[in-house]
Enzyme design. Structure first.
Site, short mmCIF file in Angstrom:
data_model
loop_
_atom_site.label_atom_id
_atom_site.label_comp_id
_atom_site.label_asym_id
_atom_site.label_seq_id
_atom_site.Cartn_x
_atom_site.Cartn_y
_atom_site.Cartn_z
N MET A 18 0.82 -1.22 0.00
CA MET A 18 0.00 0.00 0.00
C MET A 18 0.85 1.26 0.00
O MET A 18 0.47 2.26 -0.61
CB MET A 18 -0.92 0.00 1.22
CG MET A 18 -2.15 -0.83 1.01
SD MET A 18 -3.28 -0.60 2.40
CE MET A 18 -3.11 -2.17 3.19
N ASP A 37 11.56 3.63 4.13
CA ASP A 37 11.38 2.22 4.46
C ASP A 37 12.68 1.69 5.02
O ASP A 37 13.67 2.42 5.12
CB ASP A 37 10.95 1.42 3.20
CG ASP A 37 10.09 0.20 3.53
OD1 ASP A 37 10.61 -0.72 4.19
OD2 ASP A 37 8.92 0.16 3.12
N ASP A 58 13.72 3.72 9.80
CA ASP A 58 13.09 2.76 10.71
C ASP A 58 12.16 3.57 11.60
O ASP A 58 12.61 4.39 12.41
CB ASP A 58 14.15 2.04 11.54
CG ASP A 58 13.55 1.05 12.53
OD1 ASP A 58 12.34 1.15 12.84
OD2 ASP A 58 14.29 0.18 13.01
N VAL A 59 10.87 3.35 11.47
CA VAL A 59 9.89 4.22 12.16
C VAL A 59 9.95 4.12 13.68
O VAL A 59 9.37 4.95 14.37
CB VAL A 59 8.44 3.95 11.67
CG1 VAL A 59 8.27 4.33 10.22
CG2 VAL A 59 8.01 2.51 11.96
N ASN A 85 2.21 4.64 7.21
CA ASN A 85 1.73 3.39 6.62
C ASN A 85 2.52 2.15 7.08
O ASN A 85 1.99 1.05 7.06
CB ASN A 85 1.79 3.52 5.09
CG ASN A 85 1.69 2.20 4.38
OD1 ASN A 85 0.61 1.67 4.18
ND2 ASN A 85 2.85 1.63 4.01
N TYR A 150 -1.36 -7.00 17.21
CA TYR A 150 -1.74 -6.25 16.01
C TYR A 150 -3.03 -5.47 16.27
O TYR A 150 -3.13 -4.27 15.97
CB TYR A 150 -1.92 -7.21 14.84
CG TYR A 150 -2.14 -6.54 13.50
CD1 TYR A 150 -1.08 -5.97 12.81
CD2 TYR A 150 -3.41 -6.47 12.93
CE1 TYR A 150 -1.27 -5.35 11.59
CE2 TYR A 150 -3.62 -5.86 11.71
CZ TYR A 150 -2.54 -5.31 11.04
OH TYR A 150 -2.74 -4.69 9.83
N LYS A 154 -3.49 -1.37 16.35
CA LYS A 154 -4.34 -0.66 15.39
C LYS A 154 -5.47 0.12 16.08
O LYS A 154 -5.89 1.16 15.59
CB LYS A 154 -4.89 -1.64 14.35
CG LYS A 154 -3.80 -2.27 13.44
CD LYS A 154 -3.03 -1.20 12.68
CE LYS A 154 -2.09 -1.80 11.63
NZ LYS A 154 -1.33 -0.75 10.92
N THR A 185 -1.32 -7.41 -0.86
CA THR A 185 0.04 -6.86 -0.71
C THR A 185 0.97 -8.00 -0.28
O THR A 185 0.49 -9.09 0.07
CB THR A 185 0.08 -5.78 0.38
OG1 THR A 185 -0.11 -6.42 1.65
CG2 THR A 185 -0.97 -4.69 0.18
N THR A 188 -0.17 -9.87 2.94
CA THR A 188 -1.24 -10.87 2.93
C THR A 188 -0.97 -12.02 1.96
O THR A 188 -1.79 -12.92 1.84
CB THR A 188 -2.59 -10.21 2.55
OG1 THR A 188 -2.42 -9.48 1.34
CG2 THR A 188 -3.10 -9.30 3.63
#
Ligand SMILES: NC(=O)c1ccc[n+]([C@@H]2O[C@H](COP(=O)([O-])OP(=O)(O)OC[C@H]3O[C@@H](n4cnc5c(N)ncnc54)[C@H](O)[C@@H]3O)[C@@H](O)[C@H]2O)c1
Length: 252
Positions: A18, A37, A58-59, A85, A150, A154, A185, A188
């Site tokens: 995405m 990324d 690296d977020v 994202n 997860y 979220k 993506t 998945t």
């Protein structure tokens, strides 16, 4: 003339899936996109394809965020768009999730979004405003078994979005969350989801480009929306459409 001419955008996790689709659509509307990324080769390729820049980010690393924001500001000016994202999924039941795995998922999916908002807020204020789009999930609206960290991450993104929207609104910064269902993506690719799709009123997987169109709408056109959720899930969270009798027949 693009809808985003002159805007500077950061897309985290932009190397594939995405994030790559978001980067492509924002650049097509004229934004200078900085693809970020940890997958450097893929990220460089996306940036080259769209005439953007690539930065390793690296977020979970606050120093990395500060360095990227400073660098982007010096190269292109104030940041007007942030797409938070980047994300990872981990399949473990709550009773047996290792702390290390919990921290990994929360660190990337939730703390990474917090660090991103914090890192760009001053730059957006300097530039007169901006838009932050946080990619949550239907897992930020309902629960799923065996996805404890997860789901928690979220839901956290959904709540963080609302606090940030309240605090930053008067600075002309909008903050919204997107809640995708199953999207095609790399994330998945190895997961069997056909049973889930079968129950949806739109009984198929979603495409990254469909989410990217929503991202573009929220960034460019949703000027009266902040702090709220935008669901794009084929109707997954509406209920089950299994065993519905055909009501399109007019009876003749
Ligand atoms: N695919 C789905 O069905 C789906 C559904 C709902 C929500 N989401 C969410 O959408 C977002 C994008 O998912 P996707 O399906 O494109 O996944 P993906 O695995 O294809 O892409 C995720 C990207 O994030 C990057 N990333 C991971 N850890 C990082 C880090 N520490 N710092 C920077 N980048 C990092 C990866 O390298 C990758 O490029 C994620 O937040 C995910 O949780 C996905």
């Amino acid at each position: 003339m693009g809808k985003l001419d002159g805007k500077v955008a950061i897309v985290t996790g932009g190397a594939q899936g995405m994030g790559a689709a978001d980067s492509i659509i924002l650049a097509a509307e004229g934004a200078k996109v900085v693809v970020c990324d940890v997958l450097d080769d893929l990220g460089v390729a996306v940036a080259a394809q769209i005439g953007g820049d690539y930065r390793h980010l690296d977020v979970t690393d606050e120093q990395n965020w500060a360095a990227v924001v400073t660098d982007v500001e010096q190269s292109h000016g104030s940041i007007g768009i942030l797409i938070n994202n980047a994300g990872v999924v981990g399949f473990t039941p709550v009773a047996t999730t290792e702390l290390e795995e919990w921290n990994r998922v929360i660190g990337i999916n939730l703390t990474g979004v917090f660090l991103g908002i914090r890192a760009v807020a001053a730059s957006m204020k300097t530039g007169g405003g901006g838009v932050i789009v946080n990619i949550s999930s239907t897992a930020g609206l309902v629960g799923y078994p065996n996805l404890a960290a997860y789901v928690a991450s979220k839901w956290g993104v959904r709540g963080l979005t609302k606090s940030a929207a309240l605090e930053l609104g008067r600075a002309n910064i909008r903050v919204v969350s997107i809640h995708p269902g199953g999207i095609r993506t790399p994330m998945t690719a190895g997961i069997e989801l056909s049973g889930m799709f079968a129950s949806q009123p739109i009984p198929r997987i979603g495409e990254p480009e469909e989410v990217a169109k929503l991202v573009l709408y929220l960034v460019a056109d949703a000027t009266y929306s902040t702090g709220t959720e935008f669901v794009i899930d084929g109707g997954l969270t509406v209920g089950s459409a299994l065993n519905i009798t055909d009501n399109t027949d007019d009876g003749e």
